[in-house]
Write an enzyme that holds these catalytic residues in place. Structure first.
Site, short mmCIF file in Angstrom:
data_model
loop_
_atom_site.label_atom_id
_atom_site.label_comp_id
_atom_site.label_asym_id
_atom_site.label_seq_id
_atom_site.Cartn_x
_atom_site.Cartn_y
_atom_site.Cartn_z
N ARG A 155 0.92 -1.17 -0.06
CA ARG A 155 -0.20 0.02 0.03
C ARG A 155 0.72 1.24 0.02
O ARG A 155 2.14 1.32 0.43
CB ARG A 155 -0.62 0.00 1.24
CG ARG A 155 -1.81 -1.19 1.28
CD ARG A 155 -2.66 -1.07 2.55
NE ARG A 155 -3.50 -2.23 2.79
CZ ARG A 155 -3.41 -3.39 3.49
NH1 ARG A 155 -2.25 -3.45 4.01
NH2 ARG A 155 -4.28 -4.43 3.66
N LYS A 179 -2.66 -2.08 7.77
CA LYS A 179 -3.75 -1.61 8.46
C LYS A 179 -3.70 -2.37 9.77
O LYS A 179 -3.40 -3.45 10.07
CB LYS A 179 -4.91 -2.00 7.70
CG LYS A 179 -5.15 -1.16 6.32
CD LYS A 179 -6.23 -1.44 5.66
CE LYS A 179 -6.71 -0.61 4.35
NZ LYS A 179 -7.90 -0.97 3.80
N HIS A 247 -2.14 2.07 -5.85
CA HIS A 247 -2.84 0.99 -5.66
C HIS A 247 -3.07 0.06 -6.96
O HIS A 247 -3.27 -1.06 -6.76
CB HIS A 247 -4.31 1.34 -5.01
CG HIS A 247 -4.58 0.46 -3.89
ND1 HIS A 247 -3.98 0.50 -2.78
CD2 HIS A 247 -5.58 -0.32 -3.68
CE1 HIS A 247 -4.28 -0.39 -1.72
NE2 HIS A 247 -5.30 -0.97 -2.34
N ARG A 250 -0.49 -2.42 -6.86
CA ARG A 250 -0.75 -3.56 -5.77
C ARG A 250 -1.98 -4.39 -6.32
O ARG A 250 -1.72 -5.63 -6.19
CB ARG A 250 -1.20 -2.80 -4.34
CG ARG A 250 -1.65 -3.80 -3.30
CD ARG A 250 -2.05 -3.07 -2.05
NE ARG A 250 -2.82 -3.65 -1.22
CZ ARG A 250 -2.44 -4.48 -0.15
NH1 ARG A 250 -1.17 -5.00 -0.13
NH2 ARG A 250 -3.35 -5.17 0.69
N HIS A 273 -4.05 -9.24 3.89
CA HIS A 273 -5.62 -9.27 4.20
C HIS A 273 -5.80 -10.06 5.59
O HIS A 273 -5.34 -11.18 5.51
CB HIS A 273 -6.18 -9.75 3.10
CG HIS A 273 -6.23 -8.98 1.75
ND1 HIS A 273 -6.67 -9.25 0.50
CD2 HIS A 273 -6.20 -7.49 1.77
CE1 HIS A 273 -6.60 -8.15 -0.11
NE2 HIS A 273 -6.19 -7.21 0.49
N TYR A 282 -9.89 -11.04 -6.23
CA TYR A 282 -9.05 -11.18 -7.47
C TYR A 282 -9.09 -12.44 -8.33
O TYR A 282 -8.96 -12.47 -9.62
CB TYR A 282 -7.57 -11.39 -6.75
CG TYR A 282 -6.88 -10.04 -6.39
CD1 TYR A 282 -6.62 -8.88 -7.32
CD2 TYR A 282 -7.02 -9.67 -5.14
CE1 TYR A 282 -6.19 -7.74 -6.42
CE2 TYR A 282 -6.52 -8.54 -4.24
CZ TYR A 282 -6.35 -7.67 -5.20
OH TYR A 282 -6.08 -6.37 -4.55
#
Length: 315
Positions: A155, A179, A247, A250, A273, A282
């Site tokens: 990110r 995150k 992004h 990514r 994630h 994806y």
């Protein structure tokens, strides 16, 4: 308790807790204060006055003024977190969020580059007004930015936060803070390491010896997220003829890895994630690509059927 007081105390608790990221705290603060202003306009000043209809009216009002479903879901999450916090001290407090349906997320697939586009992007273009010379400090730095964004699927906030000590050249990895302040270790490809060596050779002439940031500007200060976004956009214009967002790299890295390996769990770890459901988008990207190929090439597709009728009309 006054709504404004409850919001202020909750935000302060988040700041002191150290578990929420600065971006999350900022977003929750903005959303909850907007909700408090809306309630005040309706004559509701106390937390105890709020009910499910009041919250639904707020979300509908936000939607009517053009707020996206994604932002509404964040508003909803902020309200849910606030009431969970309040009920820790006041269990008898009515929770109007409970039982309220969260706005359904929009199914929006991310943009990504083809493998050929990614290869083209990684090749320094001819020197232009929008791109520094490849051997210049800025050119070396920008090349490394592209390589790391794509090689390690970072990110942009993770990239901007990298320090020199996060690099492990022996293991060929980099440590990033994602995150929720979750740390993960991700691999770095050989082209990225080559770009790193070239950049590190030029960095001492710009950055002070005690500066920990990996990416710095010409004044030797840490490069901001906004600065990286601007540089990547210009590099996309120069090398691909189109603006580019960090992004997108990514998403591209994740898509290309999944197409090559078929290992969704590995891609989940790669991206950091929390749940496999986020990574599963994806797989939808692959199905979308398959549908495009089908429409263009299969005789029984809509386009193919039209072509066949056109051919039969000439027979």
């Amino acid at each position: 308790m006054l709504i404004e007081t409850a919001v202020a105390q909750f935000i302060e608790t988040l700041r002191q807790g150290g578990r929420a990221s600065p971006a999350t705290i900022s977003a929750y603060s903005r959303d909850l204060h907007a909700w408090a202003r809306f309630a005040l306009q309706r004559g509701q000043t106390e937390i105890a006055q709020m009910d499910r209809g009041s919250l639904r009216a707020y979300l509908l009002a936000e939607r009517s003024r053009g707020v996206s479903v994604r932002s509404l879901r964040r508003h909803f999450a902020a309200l849910r977190a606030l009431y969970r916090h309040l009920q820790q001290d006041t269990p008898e407090l009515r929770n109007p969020v409970s039982g309220l349906a969260m706005p359904r997320a929009e199914q929006r697939l991310p943009d990504w580059l083809t493998v050929d586009q990614a290869r083209l992007l990684m090749q320094p273009a001819a020197i232009s007004d929008t791109e520094a010379a490849p051997q210049d400090f800025t050119g070396l730095r920008d090349q490394l930015i592209l390589e790391l964004l794509y090689s390690s699927a970072l990110r942009v906030s993770e990239l901007a936060g990298l320090n020199l000590g996060d690099l492990d050249r022996h293991a060929g990895t980099v440590r990033v803070l994602g995150k929720g302040r979750k740390e993960r270790i991700v691999p770095v490809g050989q082209p990225a390491w080559a770009a790193l060596r070239a950049y590190l050779a030029a960095r001492p002439a710009v950055a002070a010896s005690g500066e920990p940031a990996l990416f710095v500007n010409r004044r030797g200060q840490r490069l901001t997220v906004r600065s990286i976004q601007v540089r990547v956009k210009k590099l996309g214009d120069a090398r691909l003829g189109q603006p580019l967002h960090p992004h997108t790299l990514r998403h591209s890295a994740a898509s290309h890895l999944l197409q090559s390996s078929g290992d969704l769990r590995a891609v989940q770890e790669y991206l950091g994630h929390a749940g496999i459901g986020t990574t599963a988008i994806y797989t939808h990207m692959d199905y979308q690509q398959l549908a495009q190929v089908y429409d263009q090439a299969h005789p029984r597709s809509r386009r193919g059927d039209q072509d066949m009728k056109h051919f039969e009309g000439k027979a």
